[in-house]
Each structure stands twice: as structure tokens, then as C-alpha cells.
Design an enzyme around this catalytic site. Structure first.
Site, PDB file in Angstrom:
ATOM      1  N   ASP A   1     -16.144   6.818 -40.464  1.00 35.76           N
ATOM      2  CA  ASP A   1     -15.516   6.896 -39.357  1.00 35.76           C
ATOM      3  C   ASP A   1     -16.535   6.693 -38.197  1.00 35.76           C
ATOM      4  OD1 ASP A   1     -13.941   8.207 -37.556  1.00 35.76           O
ATOM      5  OD2 ASP A   1     -13.680  10.057 -38.515  1.00 35.76           O
TER       6      ASP A   1
ATOM      7  N   ALA B   1       0.408   1.580  -5.919  1.00 32.27           N
ATOM      8  CA  ALA B   1      -0.793   1.774  -5.099  1.00 32.27           C
ATOM      9  C   ALA B   1      -1.113   3.210  -4.821  1.00 32.27           C
ATOM     10  CB  ALA B   1      -0.491   1.487  -3.636  1.00 32.27           C
TER      11      ALA B   1
ATOM     12  N   HIS C   1       0.531  -6.633 -23.478  1.00 31.38           N
ATOM     13  CA  HIS C   1      -0.351  -5.942 -23.885  1.00 31.38           C
ATOM     14  C   HIS C   1      -0.531  -6.101 -25.629  1.00 31.38           C
ATOM     15  CE1 HIS C   1       0.009  -4.145 -20.220  1.00 31.38           C
ATOM     16  NE2 HIS C   1       0.966  -2.987 -20.541  1.00 31.38           N
TER      17      HIS C   1
ATOM     18  N   ALA D   1       0.839  -1.334  -0.041  1.00 27.43           N
ATOM     19  CA  ALA D   1       0.111  -0.134   0.170  1.00 27.43           C
ATOM     20  C   ALA D   1       0.930   1.203  -0.118  1.00 27.43           C
ATOM     21  CB  ALA D   1      -0.967  -0.054   1.332  1.00 27.43           C
ATOM     22  N   SER D   2       1.927   1.275   0.390  1.00 28.46           N
ATOM     23  CA  SER D   2       3.017   2.435   0.538  1.00 28.46           C
ATOM     24  C   SER D   2       3.520   2.752  -0.803  1.00 28.46           C
ATOM     25  CB  SER D   2       3.852   2.351   1.452  1.00 28.46           C
ATOM     26  OG  SER D   2       4.648   1.120   1.344  1.00 28.46           O
TER      27      SER D   2
ATOM     28  N   GLU E   1       4.454   5.735 -27.208  1.00 28.81           N
ATOM     29  CA  GLU E   1       4.371   6.646 -26.009  1.00 28.81           C
ATOM     30  C   GLU E   1       5.380   7.825 -26.375  1.00 28.81           C
ATOM     31  OE1 GLU E   1       3.335   4.379 -22.020  1.00 28.81           O
ATOM     32  OE2 GLU E   1       5.370   4.485 -22.356  1.00 28.81           O
TER      33      GLU E   1
ATOM     34  N   GLY F   1      -8.720  -4.210 -20.336  1.00 26.73           N
ATOM     35  CA  GLY F   1      -9.702  -3.415 -19.691  1.00 26.73           C
ATOM     36  C   GLY F   1     -10.117  -1.989 -20.590  1.00 26.73           C
TER      37      GLY F   1
ATOM     38  N   LYS G   1     -10.552   2.890 -43.889  1.00 23.69           N
ATOM     39  CA  LYS G   1     -10.059   3.721 -44.880  1.00 23.69           C
ATOM     40  C   LYS G   1     -10.415   3.023 -46.277  1.00 23.69           C
ATOM     41  CE  LYS G   1      -6.189   5.760 -44.131  1.00 23.69           C
ATOM     42  NZ  LYS G   1      -6.317   7.279 -43.761  1.00 23.69           N
TER      43      LYS G   1
HETATM   44  C1  BG6 Z   1       2.563  -0.631 -18.712  1.00 25.71           C
HETATM   45  C2  BG6 Z   1       3.825  -0.474 -18.978  1.00 25.71           C
HETATM   46  O1  BG6 Z   1       2.175  -1.972 -18.454  1.00 25.71           O
HETATM   47  O2  BG6 Z   1       1.689   0.219 -19.704  1.00 25.71           O
HETATM   48  C3  BG6 Z   1       4.311   0.917 -18.860  1.00 25.71           C
HETATM   49  O3  BG6 Z   1       4.614  -1.226 -18.025  1.00 25.71           O
HETATM   50  C4  BG6 Z   1       3.404   1.754 -19.993  1.00 25.71           C
HETATM   51  O4  BG6 Z   1       5.613   0.992 -19.533  1.00 25.71           O
HETATM   52  C5  BG6 Z   1       1.958   1.476 -19.797  1.00 25.71           C
HETATM   53  O5  BG6 Z   1       3.823   3.070 -19.931  1.00 25.71           O
HETATM   54  C6  BG6 Z   1       1.118   2.248 -20.603  1.00 25.71           C
HETATM   55  O6  BG6 Z   1      -0.290   1.981 -20.266  1.00 25.71           O
HETATM   56  P1  BG6 Z   1      -1.303   2.888 -20.878  1.00 25.71           P
HETATM   57  O7  BG6 Z   1      -2.569   2.504 -20.333  1.00 25.71           O
HETATM   58  O8  BG6 Z   1      -0.813   4.597 -20.587  1.00 25.71           O
HETATM   59  O9  BG6 Z   1      -0.999   3.030 -22.520  1.00 25.71           O
END
Ligand code: BG6
Length: 483
Positions: free
Chosen positions: A397, A18, A239, A13-14, A215, A180, A379
Site C-alpha cells: 500500500d 471564472a 476524462h 470573466a463574469s 460522484e 492535471g 491487492k
Molecule cells: C467535469 C464535469 O469535467 O468534471 C463535471 O463536467 C464533474 O460534471 C467534474 O463534476 C469532476 O471533476 P473533479 O475534479 O471534481 O473529479
């Protein structure tokens, strides 16, 4: 019927996760009335903290809006904190007592959720102690686990067999938060709730598929953690591979969690592990003309070991060896410190056979934009409006902002935690699914760690190494745009 009390234990939790993610999510769910009435929360970690101190750590991430103050107070009234070590049985007995306190006074059973926001080094001892001393005596106990789920096949199998020795599969909720996300969940509906896509969804019509994650920021000083894993473990193996499963799987025989997960496992089993030849690896370098973090390269992060060759960008081609996908490359591409934040799936259809337009028709693409600005669009070619008989590319779209004005999409973690309360495992990763994901990437990861190929440098804020575009071209993906 009396109320069933629910108590969430936040283990760790710390810590960072969290305060930044779990407490805010619990608060939003509490605020929106999405948790069972009277759900309470117990934080557990080594640091000696009061609830007020815990709250002070979380405050800046909770996004309390004007008018919500009273509710926010009420949320913290449902909180307790227990300090204890991760390997002392007596401390877990105290934690169990704290749970029992909340359950007392109710004639009904009490249910317990444990959220493991812990460093991997203590996963095993904590789960063993939970099993020994903290299981709900009458109600259910569910365990939420966050990645990393090991580092390769062997370490992950060890962790999985440990967890399986303590808990049944239906008690284990392995989070991949991409499952999710609204548009990731939409993939099944788009594919199986429409009759126009499914007949086209195979190697006869689809040329190539790109699943990408970009990112615009680097390690932000957390490079020490990142360096142990690298982008392949951080994003691609979980992912992107989960998205691939939802794009490529056959229609499950129902929407029951295990029917879906059975199909995902089948796709994974058909994937041939990529090797170094199928990958482009990159590492970002600082951009002297950039501002702030962008000036710094990955190796300038003082927490990154000097000379590290850990990739911060990777693009890999994988092949699914089954009847549906023979010959269709799936390109997984992910990177940090790029030019934009974007996650999307691009399904590129084959060139129109028997062309009569002198090669003017571009390929159709179905794009599912996961974030930001959620959208599904196709497209397609259309006649340029007006006198001429020329063609141009346009889109059919469905951009959510325009079509679903004012609809608030829940955060991935909110959805997934509600699923845990409901006992819905559809959007969680099953043990065999995880094992297959590691089977696919372990040879590549070991090859990278053994041979330490020098990653291709790319500038902070760029699109990544141009070699990744060559990889697309080599794999029958025609690059038309700006993605
Ligand atoms: C996480 C990764 O699982 O997903 C991070 O460890 C990444 O490095 C993040 O930044 C991205 O999640 P989101 O929901 O911001 O696309």
C-alpha cells in the site's frame, strides 16, 4: 535581462467557471509565487463590472487564509476588467489596448494567455476576434480552451478546423483537467519508471481493466446544461478515455509532449467504437429516505426537460484491437448521484495458473486511486500470520497521506496553468487526439439520441444499476469489493 510581462485574459470573466475555478486558481498561483513576476490579469465579459464587483463575485471561492490579506489585495491590484461584446471588433480593440497598457514601460516583449471560459456558442467569434486584434505583437500568445469541444465528430471537427485556421497547435491548450491530477500524471512514471510492471502489462497477464468515476451529488440545479450533454460526453469521452490512453499506450520514445501524444493517438485509433450492446445506461431517481438533494431524482430538477432520457450513469466496454490488448476488456464506468466520490483505475490480473490452493487465491489487482485520498496499491495474497497455513488478501500500500505526510498536492488547474506559461503541452489534448476520441463515441451517442433507450433507474446514493455489475462479470472482471 529585463522582465517579460505576462498578461492573462479571462474571457467570460463574469461567468460561473471564472469565479469558481479560474480566478481562484490564478490567485493561488499568484499567492504561491508560481507565476512569472508581475503577471497581470484582465477579465473580459459582457456585463459592465468594476474590478471591485468582479472581486465580490469571486471572494467566496478564493479561500483566503488569515495572514494572506495583504497579498490578496496585491493580487487584485494586478487585475483589470473590460466590458465588451463577444462579436464587436471595436470592443476587442479596447481589450487589446488594456493588454498593451500592461506591456508598456517594458523594453521587452509581452506574452498573452487567453483563458476561454465561454459558452460554446461564442467560441468561434471570440477566437476570431482575438486573432484579428489581440495577439501579442512581439511575445507569444497562447489560448486555453475548456470543454465542450463540440458534441460529436462533425461539430468538433468544425470547431477544430476553425481553431487550426487561426492558431498553431503549439498555441492551443485544450484542458482536460484530469490530466492535471497527481495520480493521472503518475501513471507514466509507474509504468515506465519501474521494471516490475511493464513485462506484465499486456493480455498475457491482465484479465480486465476498470476505470471508474463516481460522484455523490446530482446536477445540483444545473441539469439544464448537463442534459444537453449527458454523462458520456461529460466524463467518459474525455476524462476516462484520457486515463485509458495513459494506461494502455505503448512506451513513448521520449517524454516530449508530441511523443506522448503520438502514442495516445495510436491507442485511440485501435479502439473499436462501442455500441448500445456494450453499454449500461442509468438515470438517478430520488431516494425518499435521503436528505437534501438526495430526495430528488434527475427528472425532478426543474431545469431538466420533462421526460428526458439523458443518462447520468454509463458503463461501457471498449476493446483495443492491438497486439498488446487483444481480448482484454476495458470497462469505463461513470455516474452522478452515487454512493461515494471516487475515481480509480483497477487493473485486474489473471487467475494464478496451475492453482494449488483450491481456488482460494483471489486475483491480484493494481489499483491507482485518483481521488480522494490518492493511493497506489496492489491487492495480493499472503499467508495469514500465525500457526495456520492459510491465505488471506492484503495490500502493498502506497497511500499518499501516510507516505507523503504534509505534502500538498496542487490542484489540477494550478498545474495546468503553470504548464501553459512554461509552454509544456504534455498534459493537453492535441487536435488529432480529440478527433479520435469523438470517433470512438459518436456512433454510440448518435444511437442513444436516435433510439432514446430508457435509462435504468438507480437510487440517489446507490452504487448505480446492478446491470453494471453484470457487465463487469461478463467482461472477465471479478468484483470482490465495495467499489
Ligand atoms: C467535469 C464535469 O469535467 O468534471 C463535471 O463536467 C464533474 O460534471 C467534474 O463534476 C469532476 O471533476 P473533479 O475534479 O471534481 O473529479
Amino acid at each position: 535581462e529585463g522582465k517579460v510581462p505576462h498578461v492573462v485574459g479571462v474571457m467570460g470573466a463574469s461567468g460561473d467557471l471564472a469565479k469558481k475555478k479560474i480566478y481562484p486558481t490564478l490567485w493561488w498561483l499568484f499567492r504561491d509565487g508560481l507565476l512569472p513576476e508581475d503577471t497581470a490579469f484582465i477579465g473580459y465579459a459582457r456585463s459592465k463590472l468594476t474590478v471591485a464587483e468582479l472581486r465580490a463575485k469571486c471572494d467566496q471561492y478564493m479561500k483566503v487564509a488569515p495572514g494572506e490579506e495583504a497579498k490578496y489585495e496585491a493580487f487584485w491590484k494586478y487585475n483589470r476588467y473590460v466590458a465588451g461584446s463577444y462579436d464587436t471588433r471595436r470592443d476587442f480593440e479596447l481589450l487589446d489596448k488594456a493588454f498593451a497598457e500592461f506591456h508598456k514601460g517594458s523594453s521587452e516583449v509581452g506574452n498573452r494567455v487567453f483563458y476561454l471560459a465561454l459558452p460554446p456558442s461564442v467560441f468561434e467569434t471570440v477566437t476570431a476576434h482575438i486573432k484579428e486584434t489581440c495577439m501579442a505583437p512581439k511575445g507569444w500568445t497562447r489560448i486555453i480552451v475548456e470543454k465542450p469541444f463540440g458534441k460529436d465528430t462533425a461539430s468538433s471537427a468544425k470547431l477544430s478546423s476553425h481553431l487550426s485556421s487561426l492558431f498553431r497547435e503549439d498555441q492551443l491548450y485544450r484542458i482536460d483537467h484530469y490530466l492535471g491530477k497527481e495520480m493521472v500524471q503518475n501513471l507514466m512514471i509507474l509504468r515506465f519508471g519501474n521494471s516490475i510492471f511493464n513485462p506484465l502489462w499486456n493480455h498475457h497477464n491482465i484479465a480486465s481493466v476498470l476505470i471508474s468515476f463516481k460522484e455523490p451529488f446530482g446536477t445540483e440545479g444545473r441539469g439544464g446544461y448537463f442534459d444537453e450533454f449527458g454523462i458520456v460526453r461529460d466524463v467518459m469521452q474525455n476524462h476516462l478515455l484520457q486515463i485509458l490512453c495513459l494506461v494502455a499506450m505503448q512506451k513513448p520514445c521520449s517524454t516530449r509532449a508530441d511523443d506522448i501524444r503520438d502514442e495516445k493517438v495510436k491507442v485511440l485509433k485501435s479502439i473499436e467504437p462501442p455500441t448500445l450492446n456494450d453499454v449500461v445506461l442509468g438515470q438517478y431517481v430520488g431516494d425518499p429516505s435521503g436528505s437534501g438533494e438526495a430526495k430528488l431524482g434527475y427528472l425532478d430538477d426543474p431545469t431538466v426537460p420533462a421526460g428526458s432520457s439523458t443518462p447520468t450513469f454509463a458503463s461501457a466496454v471498449v476493446h483495443i484491437r492491438n497486439e498488446k490488448w487483444e481480448g482484454v476488456p476495458f470497462i469505463l464506468r461513470c455516474g452522478k448521484a452515487l454512493n461515494e466520490r471516487k475515481a480509480e483505475v483497477r487493473i485486474q490480473f489473471k487467475d494464478v495458473p496451475g492453482d494449488i490452493f483450491g481456488g482460494m487465491a483471489k486475483r491480484n489487482e493494481l489499483v491507482v486511486r485518483v481521488q480522494p485520498n490518492e493511493a497506489v496499491y496492489v491487492k495480493m495474497m499472503t499467508k495469514t500470520p500465525g500457526m495456520s497455513f492459510e491465505m488471506e488478501e492484503t495490500e502493498l500500500d502506497l497511500t499518499y497521506r501516510a507516505r507523503y505526510k504534509g505534502v500538498k498536492l496542487p490542484d489540477a488547474y494550478e498545474r495546468l496553468i503553470v504548464d501553459v506559461f512554461c509552454g509544456t503541452q504534455m498534459h493537453f489534448v492535441r487536435t488529432d487526439e480529440l478527433a479520435e476520441a469523438w470517433r470512438i463515441f459518436t456512433p454510440l451517442l448518435h444511437e442513444i439520441e436516435g433510439k432514446k433507450p430508457t435509462p435504468i433507474p438507480y437510487k440517489f446514493g446507490s452504487r448505480g444499476p446492478t446491470e453494471a455489475d453484470d457487465l463487469l462479470a461478463k467482461n472477465n472482471f471479478k468484483y470482490y469489493g465495495t467499489y
